[in-house]
Design a protein around this motif. Sequence first.
Motif, PDB file in Angstrom:
ATOM      1  N   ASN A 323       0.821  -1.202   0.000  1.00  0.00           N
ATOM      2  CA  ASN A 323       0.000   0.000   0.000  1.00  0.00           C
ATOM      3  C   ASN A 323       0.864   1.266   0.000  1.00  0.00           C
ATOM      4  OD1 ASN A 323      -2.522  -1.204  -0.115  1.00  0.00           O
ATOM      5  ND2 ASN A 323      -2.654  -1.456   2.108  1.00  0.00           N
ATOM      6  N   VAL A 324       2.008   1.208   0.702  1.00  0.00           N
ATOM      7  CA  VAL A 324       2.921   2.352   0.657  1.00  0.00           C
ATOM      8  C   VAL A 324       3.424   2.553  -0.768  1.00  0.00           C
ATOM      9  CG1 VAL A 324       5.147   3.245   1.449  1.00  0.00           C
ATOM     10  CG2 VAL A 324       3.609   2.125   3.070  1.00  0.00           C
ATOM     11  N   ARG A 325       3.757   1.467  -1.421  1.00  0.00           N
ATOM     12  CA  ARG A 325       4.251   1.544  -2.792  1.00  0.00           C
ATOM     13  C   ARG A 325       3.203   2.135  -3.732  1.00  0.00           C
ATOM     14  NH1 ARG A 325       7.890  -2.120  -5.687  1.00  0.00           N
ATOM     15  NH2 ARG A 325       7.798  -3.521  -3.871  1.00  0.00           N
ATOM     16  N   LYS A 326       1.934   1.726  -3.559  1.00  0.00           N
ATOM     17  CA  LYS A 326       0.901   2.097  -4.520  1.00  0.00           C
ATOM     18  C   LYS A 326       0.236   3.433  -4.218  1.00  0.00           C
ATOM     19  CE  LYS A 326      -1.857  -1.406  -4.413  1.00  0.00           C
ATOM     20  NZ  LYS A 326      -2.858  -2.452  -4.729  1.00  0.00           N
ATOM     21  N   HIS A 327       0.083   3.764  -2.927  1.00  0.00           N
ATOM     22  CA  HIS A 327      -0.808   4.877  -2.589  1.00  0.00           C
ATOM     23  C   HIS A 327      -0.150   6.024  -1.820  1.00  0.00           C
ATOM     24  CE1 HIS A 327      -4.058   2.271  -3.875  1.00  0.00           C
ATOM     25  NE2 HIS A 327      -3.763   1.383  -2.935  1.00  0.00           N
ATOM     26  N   ALA A 328       0.902   5.765  -1.064  1.00  0.00           N
ATOM     27  CA  ALA A 328       1.300   6.730  -0.044  1.00  0.00           C
ATOM     28  C   ALA A 328       2.076   7.922  -0.571  1.00  0.00           C
ATOM     29  CB  ALA A 328       2.129   6.028   1.039  1.00  0.00           C
ATOM     30  N   ALA A 329       2.815   7.752  -1.669  1.00  0.00           N
ATOM     31  CA  ALA A 329       3.737   8.804  -2.135  1.00  0.00           C
ATOM     32  C   ALA A 329       4.646   9.236  -0.990  1.00  0.00           C
ATOM     33  CB  ALA A 329       2.950   9.990  -2.693  1.00  0.00           C
ATOM     34  N   ALA A 330       5.189   8.241  -0.288  1.00  0.00           N
ATOM     35  CA  ALA A 330       5.974   8.505   0.919  1.00  0.00           C
ATOM     36  C   ALA A 330       7.444   8.644   0.575  1.00  0.00           C
ATOM     37  CB  ALA A 330       5.770   7.379   1.922  1.00  0.00           C
ATOM     38  N   GLY A 331       8.162   9.352   1.462  1.00  0.00           N
ATOM     39  CA  GLY A 331       9.606   9.467   1.331  1.00  0.00           C
ATOM     40  C   GLY A 331      10.335   8.489   2.221  1.00  0.00           C
ATOM     41  N   SER A 332       9.663   8.022   3.271  1.00  0.00           N
ATOM     42  CA  SER A 332      10.286   7.063   4.177  1.00  0.00           C
ATOM     43  C   SER A 332       9.210   6.189   4.801  1.00  0.00           C
ATOM     44  CB  SER A 332      11.072   7.787   5.277  1.00  0.00           C
ATOM     45  OG  SER A 332      10.191   8.537   6.109  1.00  0.00           O
TER      46      SER A 332
END
Length: 409
Positions: A323-332
């Motif tokens: 889900n982080v990969r697909k949705h979060a647009a996270a840096g860490s």
Amino acid sequence: MTSPRQNSPQDSRHAWERLQIVWDLYTTVVIAATIVLVVVAAPAGAARWWAAGLLAAILPLYFLVAREPIRTEAEGTLRGYVYITLMLALYGTASFLVNGSWFAAFAFVPHCFQLLPLRRAVVAVVAVNLVPLLAVILDQRDSPDVAGLVATGALTTTFALFIGFWIERIIVQSRERADLIARLEASRAEVARLSHAAGVAAERDRLAAEIHDTLAQGFLGILMLLQAAERRLDPGDPLREAVFQPSIRVARENLAEARALIAARPPVALATEPVAAAIDRLTTTFGAETGIAASYEVEGTPRTLAPDVDVVLLRAAQEALTNVRKHAAAGSVSVRLAYEDAVVRLTVADDGGGFAPGTAAEPDAGSGEHFGLVALHRRAARLDGTATVDGSGARGGTTVTVELPAQTS
């Protein structure tokens, strides 16, 4: 002789046996009525008061000694023999004092069958009926009615034994039926369990066939195409290491997972290493593939857990990182596995955009897009654990927390 009542289940008792208050009331009324008869009808004198006192003494004896074994249907106990012996002594003496005392036999005959094994109960019933008859014969031995009294005594004794045997037989047959019903219910429950297991096995076989014919074959085709394309590249082409090799590795891993599902085996990652190491490798691979700064931390001392717990922890980490990969647009993203005394807790937190409560990002059984989070909740619930997704914190980002009982293998 041991009665079948001793081995019968407590909840299969007859209604009259469950209502102990009925026996208590019946015994009290019969003895009280006999006392009144003795006092009122017997000739004046001390004998009637002695007889009344002896009969009255049987009541506390019943409640203190006989009531409990009657309530629990415990035949042949020491308390039962003590009660019958003392009752016969008191009742017999009262019968020699006043003939009318024999009316109390209507209460004492059932007690014999309730407290003693059948053969000994018969002896006690004969004594209950013959003691007052003997007292009457001795008192009226010169009377021409002695023969009639003997016939009456024999008739009442025979009737009491007949009723006792009849009731005992009814109880035995009722016990046998109750045991048969219990066995039938157990068999029905076993049939239902086996039917459910067969249904689960059939569904697993169906899903295994579907996975084999779709996902496994698809991953195999993708792997073959990637390998064929890689062979067309020059040995020094940067696409080999940057694109094709990671893609081939992912395709191989997912093909192995699909085959493990078909064979109903644990996840491939858990076949060669503990769950803490598997999640560490998963986090490292995730960071290398996505470029997101991924950290992993273990709190407490790792220990061997039940296989089902390991599977849920690994699947939770996989789903959260996906889900982080697909949705979060996270840096860490940080992954933390904490071993405590009673629970093990997995936390996956990112610094992405999060989501507002009530949006589609929240796990919803009706949302096919987020089926993985729904499945995560269900997996945790099956192990009496919890899974929470918090995407509206003050610090932003999304935090997935899975807490499970630390069941050992």
